[in-house]
Structure formats: structure tokens, C-alpha cells
Design a protein around this motif. Sequence first.
Motif, PDB file in Angstrom:
ATOM      1  N   ASP A 228       0.677  -1.167   0.151  1.00 16.52           N
ATOM      2  CA  ASP A 228      -0.035   0.059   0.209  1.00 16.52           C
ATOM      3  C   ASP A 228       0.797   1.023  -0.054  1.00 16.52           C
ATOM      4  O   ASP A 228       0.426   2.180  -0.664  1.00 16.52           O
ATOM      5  N   VAL A 229       2.081   1.313   0.572  1.00 11.04           N
ATOM      6  CA  VAL A 229       2.960   2.340   0.922  1.00 11.04           C
ATOM      7  C   VAL A 229       3.529   2.753  -0.586  1.00 11.04           C
ATOM      8  O   VAL A 229       3.418   3.826  -1.272  1.00 11.04           O
ATOM      9  N   SER A 230       3.690   1.828  -1.373  1.00 10.41           N
ATOM     10  CA  SER A 230       4.502   1.839  -2.429  1.00 10.41           C
ATOM     11  C   SER A 230       3.244   2.412  -3.568  1.00 10.41           C
ATOM     12  O   SER A 230       3.749   2.940  -4.149  1.00 10.41           O
ATOM     13  N   ARG A 231       2.275   1.853  -3.582  1.00  9.35           N
ATOM     14  CA  ARG A 231       0.926   2.313  -4.230  1.00  9.35           C
ATOM     15  C   ARG A 231       0.549   3.994  -4.087  1.00  9.35           C
ATOM     16  O   ARG A 231       0.480   4.411  -5.074  1.00  9.35           O
ATOM     17  N   ILE A 232       0.631   4.088  -2.622  1.00 14.77           N
ATOM     18  CA  ILE A 232       0.296   5.598  -2.351  1.00 14.77           C
ATOM     19  C   ILE A 232       1.566   6.474  -2.783  1.00 14.77           C
ATOM     20  O   ILE A 232       1.088   7.501  -3.499  1.00 14.77           O
TER      21      ILE A 232
END
Length: 392
Positions: A228-232
Motif C-alpha cells: 500500500d505504501v508503494s502504491r500511495i
Amino acid sequence: MKSDQQKIKLLIVDDLPENLLALSKIIEQEDRIVYQANSGEAALSLLLEHDFALAILDVMMPGMDGIELAELMRGTERTRNVPIVFVSAAGRELNYAFKGYETGAVDFLYKPLDIAAVKSKVNVFVALCQQRNEVKRQVAELEESRRELRATQVELERSLKMRDDFMSMVAHELRTPLNTLFLETQLRGMQLDKGNMAAFSEENMRKMVARDGRQIQSMIRLINDMVDVSRIRSGKLSIRPAETELSALLSRIVSDLAQRTEAAGGTIELHAPAPVAGVWDEFRVEQIIINLLTNALRYGGSKPVKISLDARDGYAIIVVRDQGVGIAPEDQLRIFAPFERAGTKDVREGLGLGLYIARQLAESHDGTLDVDSAPNQGAAFRLTLPLHGSHA
């Protein structure tokens, strides 16, 4: 065309208006502004207000003459380095030039003026000033580049440290469930080697499966947080809004967390007296709530955690309140940054991504996630979501 701020400023001083007009016509050009003064006092006022590339002073003036004005200019820090050219209608035999050079003049002209010579000399000083200004501009740009480079270097060092810390935390957090699974596997292998099939009774197997499931879920949660951090950060976080009713969602979440709540030695009290419907991504909202409740159980000191739901002014408002040690004011902004944890001496878990992800998810719904807390007074996390397309 240059602006007035970019133009070179020249000062001419003479007590006769016709002389000022004539000299101004000789030296004026598009790239410069010519200021006129009819006395030494008026010239001083202009000198204190503007930065001049050159001052052309008439020697013979009533009151303060050109020589006296030059002496005053050389005695003042602001005007000390302004180049001075004297103009005189007196004969060379009076030796004004010698006095002029003594006061720091760079040249001395006699009337009637040689127009070509005047233009040439002024052009030289204008060009020198333009060169100085260009050097100053380049130096300023160089300093700005150095500051940006230093800031980039600091940010790079911070990012590298964050990466190293992150990898260390990931290794630590994954090691715990992996070690547990590894030890469980070894233990079961030993039991099988010994032929102790009683260890694999239905009751024991259920307990084993439950323990394995908890460890696997722990690792999945860590991996999902990293994804999720990577996608954000890449702007690729997926949000799929649909009609969602929050009261039922909260009830289900509290029920699903019952086992974790019991393990933490606490309770969760839900207050959602009326249905609140809106258009949100149910999975992402659930992700926010689970994170807030998990944190509340982790830091709440085994005291009851309260979660409430309300709707007003076009917004759904969910508040998760614990009765733990609270969060210091200086930490309340920091905890929403990635890889930050409001750990205590007793609690130091997770990657520090949960609240960062939760706030990003709230903002992706045009909502907000904030905290109200004080040391030793617990913490209340407030999630506000707009009722887009609400049928409530």
C-alpha cells in the motif's frame, strides 16, 4: 525590454536645468535610468535611496559644490564605491581635476563636453555595472544551487537511513511469526518422529491451525502495508467506491476482532445507534477502522476501547477512543508520517505504516483523519468521511 528594476541607474548633478537636460539627452538609453539633482543636498537624498552605477557631478555649484559632495560620498558606506566623474566649465589652470582625483574621482571632463567621449565613458561604467550585476546573479544562483544540493543530500541521507531502518524493522517484524512457525514445524516433526499421534488430536490440530493462521495473517498484514505504501507513493492506490452502510460494517469489524480483543485483555464498546450510508470503498474504510482499533487495543493499557458513529452536516464521523498513555503534542503530527511509531517502553510493534496509510486512505475519500490526545489521557482518533451520494 528590461524592467525598471533591471535597468542601470545613473546620477547627474548640476545646478543649471539646461545642463541637466543636455547631459541627460547625451547619456540616456533603453537600458538605463537617468536621475537628476540640482543640488548636492538633493543628490545625497537620491544616493541614499538608489544604487547608482555612476555619478556625474558638476564641480561649481552654489552651496555644496561637487568636491564637497564627493567627500561626503566617500565618507558614507552606502555611497563609498559609486564611481564619480567630475564636470567643470572652469579652465584647467584652476587645477580642479587634482582636487577631484583626491576625493576619489575616476575621471574629469571639461565643458564644452565632447559628446562622443561622454557616451563612451558612460558606456564603459554601465558595462562594468552590468558585469558586476551578472556576477552577483551567478553567485546568487550558485549559492541557491548549493543550498538545494545540500537539502537534496540531507534528504537522500534521510531516505537512505529510512530505508535501512525500514529493512531492519521488516526483518524484525517478519522474524517473529516466521520463528514461531518454524518452531511449531520442528515440534510437530519431533512428535511425528516419535510416533506420538496423540499430539495431533482434533483439539490440538485446531489450536495449531489457529496459531499458524495468526502468524500468517501477521505476515500478510506487513506485506500488504508495504504494498500500500508503494502504491500511495506512486499514485496507484486503488479506490472503488460503492454504496456502504457503516453501522453494519463497524459491528462486523468489532465481531471479527473479538479474539484479538480478548488476547489484548480489553473490550470494545460500539455506539452506532443509527445506520449511516454513503459511497465509499468498503474494503479501504474497513482497513482504516481495523488499524485504529488495533492501535487502541495495543496502546490502551487493557482498558475499554470505545468506537462511535455519527452523521451530521453531510459527513460520517467515526471516533475511536482509548484510555491509554496518550500521545504527546509534539508526536501527534509525527505519528502520521511513514515509519513513525508512538511506541512506549512497553509497546514497540509494527512498521510504523498503519496511521500513515490510514490517513492517506481517508484523504483519498476526500476525508480526514486526526487525533486528539494528551499524555496520560488516552487518545481519540477522528475519521471524517463525506456522504457522497448518501441515501442515509
